[in-house]
Design an enzyme around this catalytic site. Sequence first.
Site, PDB file in Angstrom:
ATOM      1  CE1 TYR A  11      -3.134   3.017   0.666  1.00 24.54           C
ATOM      2  CE2 TYR A  11      -2.737   2.768   3.028  1.00 24.54           C
ATOM      3  CZ  TYR A  11      -3.313   3.452   1.973  1.00 24.54           C
ATOM      4  OH  TYR A  11      -4.085   4.556   2.229  1.00 24.54           O
ATOM      5  CB  ILE A  12       2.974   2.899   2.544  1.00 25.91           C
ATOM      6  CG1 ILE A  12       1.803   2.908   3.531  1.00 25.91           C
ATOM      7  CG2 ILE A  12       3.742   4.214   2.647  1.00 25.91           C
ATOM      8  CD1 ILE A  12       2.213   2.795   4.987  1.00 25.91           C
ATOM      9  CB  SER A 124       4.637   1.854  13.454  1.00 29.60           C
ATOM     10  OG  SER A 124       3.350   1.908  14.029  1.00 29.60           O
ATOM     11  CE1 TYR A 147       3.796  -3.463  12.150  1.00 28.07           C
ATOM     12  CE2 TYR A 147       2.563  -2.087  13.670  1.00 28.07           C
ATOM     13  CZ  TYR A 147       3.268  -2.227  12.498  1.00 28.07           C
ATOM     14  OH  TYR A 147       3.461  -1.151  11.678  1.00 28.07           O
ATOM     15  CE  LYS A 151       6.929  -1.616  11.431  1.00 27.83           C
ATOM     16  NZ  LYS A 151       7.580  -1.662  10.105  1.00 27.83           N
ATOM     17  CG  ASN A 196      -6.238  -6.136  10.624  1.00 28.77           C
ATOM     18  OD1 ASN A 196      -6.774  -6.903  11.395  1.00 28.77           O
ATOM     19  ND2 ASN A 196      -5.454  -6.542   9.634  1.00 28.77           N
ATOM     20  CG  LEU A 198     -12.454   3.928  10.848  1.00 31.54           C
ATOM     21  CD1 LEU A 198     -13.656   3.127  11.334  1.00 31.54           C
ATOM     22  CD2 LEU A 198     -12.290   5.222  11.650  1.00 31.54           C
ATOM     23  CG  ASP A 294      -8.987   0.005  20.198  1.00 27.56           C
ATOM     24  OD1 ASP A 294      -7.947  -0.401  19.650  1.00 27.56           O
ATOM     25  OD2 ASP A 294     -10.122  -0.150  19.713  1.00 27.56           O
TER      26      ASP A 294
END
Length: 338
Positions: A11-12, A124, A147, A151, A196, A198, A294
């Site tokens: 994607y990026i 990240s 994950y 990083k 995953n 929004l 979250d």
Amino acid sequence: MRVLVSGGAGYIGSHTVVQLVAAGHDVLIVDNFGNSKPSVVNRLEALTDTHLPVHSFDLRDHDKTEHLFANEHIDAVIHFAGLKAVGESVELPLEYYENNLVSTFSLVRAMRRHGVKKLVFSSSATVYGHNTPPLVEDMPTAATNPYGWTKVMIEQILRDVAAADPTLRIALLRYFNPVGAHVSGTIGEDPQGIPNNLMPFIAQVAVGRRDKLLVFGDDYPTPDGTCLRDYIHVEDLAAGHLAALDRLGKVDDPVSTWNLGTGHGTSVLEVLHAFERAVGRELPYEVVARRAGDLPESFADPSRANRELGWSAEKTMDDMCVDQWRWQSANPHGYPDA
């Protein structure tokens, strides 16, 4: 410069490839297509009007990585390749540690062996752990999932490698929540399985692939009760990579760290309503219980990148949603398999 982009079909990575070519760089891609599809390459070549050499293998294969560097002239590396789903990392911690760390070891070893000095690393905002926003680069790092820990660990490893070889120039780019798509609508985010994140979930609701958005909690200490995140357009994010790559040729420090974000949080419901404006109709949603782990809010302090890179995020949330919808509506099932 001749730039190797690892994960350049993702994607990026794909959006950064387009901008690199537009800026006059010569680009080659390495990707194992674990999180992407080979069909993206044809679209990248159409967008750039350029043949893009693609090496399809896993960077954990030391021999193939060494062979690539031995046979190609490479001036700099932008390293996106890695597994990136937070929830999956909790279920598959060993796979995440092995994939993300070993691929980086292999890449950096080959760089050192062949005198490649410039590396831009895709880090990240997860490295900030439970720090209170606005998040600043000199805050202590930690993580809340495997994950994120990969990083944190890779950042530390790269600092140690640079301390041992101060001729290296490494950028650690901590980015927040990338969304949106190229204005052409031909490349964008294509999550495998249930999204995953929004924005792609909302986009799949809008295109009819999902019944409704689940909002995880509306009782947080935020203006509308839903979580705040710093969403950044993928085109702004890609531009940040080019700015960092350019800056590495001018800095004295072996390692530089920059946040890439907008500097403000947008709530789940605000994103939903912006997407409704892009689509032109209301979208179904249901508020359900909070999701474990979250945080109420997370957003960058991007002032260092603004100052040192001459970069800032320019696109609005409405821009992000319009571009995401253009991509999703034109590609309701993402990229074709073939």
